[in-house]
Scaffold this motif. Structure first.
Motif, PDB file in Angstrom:
ATOM      1  N   PHE A 210       0.856  -1.183   0.000  1.00 61.64           N
ATOM      2  CA  PHE A 210       0.000   0.000   0.000  1.00 61.64           C
ATOM      3  C   PHE A 210       0.892   1.233   0.000  1.00 61.64           C
ATOM      4  O   PHE A 210       1.825   1.334   0.808  1.00 61.64           O
ATOM      5  N   GLY A 211       0.598   2.170  -0.898  1.00 59.88           N
ATOM      6  CA  GLY A 211       1.392   3.384  -0.986  1.00 59.88           C
ATOM      7  C   GLY A 211       0.505   4.608  -1.126  1.00 59.88           C
ATOM      8  O   GLY A 211       0.210   5.040  -2.243  1.00 59.88           O
ATOM      9  N   MET A 212       0.082   5.153   0.001  1.00 61.01           N
ATOM     10  CA  MET A 212      -0.789   6.317  -0.005  1.00 61.01           C
ATOM     11  C   MET A 212       0.043   7.599   0.182  1.00 61.01           C
ATOM     12  O   MET A 212       1.132   7.569   0.732  1.00 61.01           O
ATOM     13  N   PRO A 213      -0.485   8.730  -0.257  1.00 60.84           N
ATOM     14  CA  PRO A 213       0.254   9.987  -0.081  1.00 60.84           C
ATOM     15  C   PRO A 213       0.267  10.395   1.415  1.00 60.84           C
ATOM     16  O   PRO A 213      -0.703  10.116   2.128  1.00 60.84           O
ATOM     17  N   ILE A 236      -1.379  -1.082  -4.286  1.00 61.28           N
ATOM     18  CA  ILE A 236      -2.581  -0.264  -4.210  1.00 61.28           C
ATOM     19  C   ILE A 236      -2.142   1.144  -3.842  1.00 61.28           C
ATOM     20  O   ILE A 236      -1.527   1.355  -2.787  1.00 61.28           O
ATOM     21  N   THR A 237      -2.435   2.094  -4.697  1.00 57.77           N
ATOM     22  CA  THR A 237      -1.971   3.457  -4.504  1.00 57.77           C
ATOM     23  C   THR A 237      -2.962   4.421  -5.136  1.00 57.77           C
ATOM     24  O   THR A 237      -4.003   4.006  -5.659  1.00 57.77           O
ATOM     25  N   ASP A 238      -2.622   5.702  -5.077  1.00 57.51           N
ATOM     26  CA  ASP A 238      -3.506   6.706  -5.667  1.00 57.51           C
ATOM     27  C   ASP A 238      -3.026   7.158  -7.035  1.00 57.51           C
ATOM     28  O   ASP A 238      -3.753   7.845  -7.748  1.00 57.51           O
ATOM     29  N   ALA A 253      -4.617   1.694  -9.154  1.00 58.39           N
ATOM     30  CA  ALA A 253      -4.633   3.106  -8.778  1.00 58.39           C
ATOM     31  C   ALA A 253      -6.068   3.579  -8.613  1.00 58.39           C
ATOM     32  O   ALA A 253      -6.892   3.407  -9.513  1.00 58.39           O
ATOM     33  N   THR A 254      -6.360   4.162  -7.462  1.00 58.23           N
ATOM     34  CA  THR A 254      -7.689   4.696  -7.216  1.00 58.23           C
ATOM     35  C   THR A 254      -7.573   5.924  -6.327  1.00 58.23           C
ATOM     36  O   THR A 254      -6.631   6.050  -5.548  1.00 58.23           O
ATOM     37  N   GLY A 255      -8.501   6.845  -6.455  1.00 52.23           N
ATOM     38  CA  GLY A 255      -8.385   8.131  -5.802  1.00 52.23           C
ATOM     39  C   GLY A 255      -8.539   8.081  -4.296  1.00 52.23           C
ATOM     40  O   GLY A 255      -9.235   7.220  -3.740  1.00 52.23           O
ATOM     41  N   THR A 256      -7.898   9.024  -3.627  1.00 50.60           N
ATOM     42  CA  THR A 256      -8.074   9.215  -2.193  1.00 50.60           C
ATOM     43  C   THR A 256      -8.740  10.568  -1.969  1.00 50.60           C
ATOM     44  O   THR A 256      -8.635  11.476  -2.790  1.00 50.60           O
ATOM     45  N   GLY A 257      -9.419  10.707  -0.841  1.00 47.95           N
ATOM     46  CA  GLY A 257     -10.057  11.970  -0.510  1.00 47.95           C
ATOM     47  C   GLY A 257      -9.046  12.948   0.054  1.00 47.95           C
ATOM     48  O   GLY A 257      -8.368  12.644   1.036  1.00 47.95           O
TER      49      GLY A 257
END
Length: 307
Positions: A210-213, A236-238, A253-257
């Protein structure tokens, strides 16, 4: 009586049949597919990411305005257009406008028609992320393939560092109900290296990262260690572009809020649950046996309240 997890595992298998897609791919997915093929320079990736994040506005900018917004030169924009397969910026902009207009046409209401406070706007942004993910799920083949691969990897390692720890813990907690050996790595540096190398020596073949900002440098380093050890990496990342995606074998890749001070992760959580569903479908007999065993233990030790 089956547990809620057992009932859902039986009732919601995504491999039991597919229906025809009811809508085209999400605009962000179209753009990522457009930009994902060529090897882009860091400056070109900045242009691509700006277009992904601001498609409805950026598609109508002149080359001068786009270069100024991104902070690059006009020749850089021209070279970017050529790198992604267009004869020049006008041809690229025409394609971008087609995508942007489809986005505007599918969005209910306009800013003038919809008044909301910041909290409602944050929810609206997450709804848009989920709508985009729903369009991506029109073709679940990649989810099914990766879910099967994760199911077959023993051990299966789940990597999540810094802000991504919570997503990794969620996935690992659920995956342990249906998989015999799930190892979660939530610390970077030599601790992560040891865990990844041991996983490979024990016979593991895949890591789910997992690699989120904000994207952590240590996540990139750990992914490189995993691949150098012979492990394949699903991410799984943005962002479908950038260093993390470049290092992964498969990227979701899928968007984050991002409307509030701290990001929210509605779409990544749903994507994680879809991968878990694909893992249950990959080996239904093992899934059923493990869920039944867990329910017996939970009942014996009274893990849960009786609602």
């Amino acid at each position: 009586m089956p547990s809620p997890q057992q009932a859902r595992a039986q009732a919601s298998a995504i491999t039991s049949g597919k229906t025809a897609p009811e809508a085209g791919a999400a605009p962000t997915s179209q753009l990522r597919e457009l930009f994902d093929g060529p090897r882009l320079s860091p400056g070109q990736r900045r242009i691509a990411q700006y277009l992904i994040e601001h498609i409805t506005e950026a598609a109508f900018l002149s080359i001068t305005d786009l270069a100024e917004r991104v902070g690059v030169s006009q020749p850089s924009v021209t070279r970017f257009a050529a790198a992604v397969g267009f004869s020049g910026y006008p041809a690229l902009r025409e394609s971008l406008q087609s995508i942007a207009l489809s986005t505007l046409g599918s969005t209910p209401g306009t800013p003038a028609e919809v008044t909301s406070n910041e909290l409602q706007a944050a929810v609206d942004a997450e709804i848009e992320n989920l709508e985009n993910l729903r369009r991506d799920f029109a073709d679940p083949d990649q989810i099914i393939r990766v879910g099967r691969a994760l199911s077959e990897s023993a051990p299966l390692t789940v990597l999540g560092l810094r802000i991504s720890v919570s997503l990794a813990e969620y996935f690992a907690y659920a995956a342990r109900r249906i998989h015999p050996d799930v190892r979660v790595v939530t610390r970077g540096g030599s601790v992560a290296y040891d865990a990844l190398l041991q996983s490979r020596e024990a016979g593991g073949t895949w890591v789910l990262a997992f690699g989120m900002p904000r994207h952590a440098q240590e996540t990139l380093t750990a992914m490189r260690v995993a691949r150098s050890a012979g492990l394949r990496v699903a991410l799984i990342t943005d962002l479908g572009l950038g260093p993390l995606a470049d290092e992964a074998d498969i990227t979701f890749a899928t968007g984050t809020g991002s409307r509030l001070v701290f990001d929210s992760y509605a779409a990544p959580v749903v994507l994680s649950a879809a991968l878990l569903q694909a893992m249950t479908d990959a080996d239904p007999e093992r899934t059923q046996a493990r869920l039944e065993e867990y329910e017996q233990v939970a009942e014996q030790h009274q893990f849960f309240l009786r609602d």
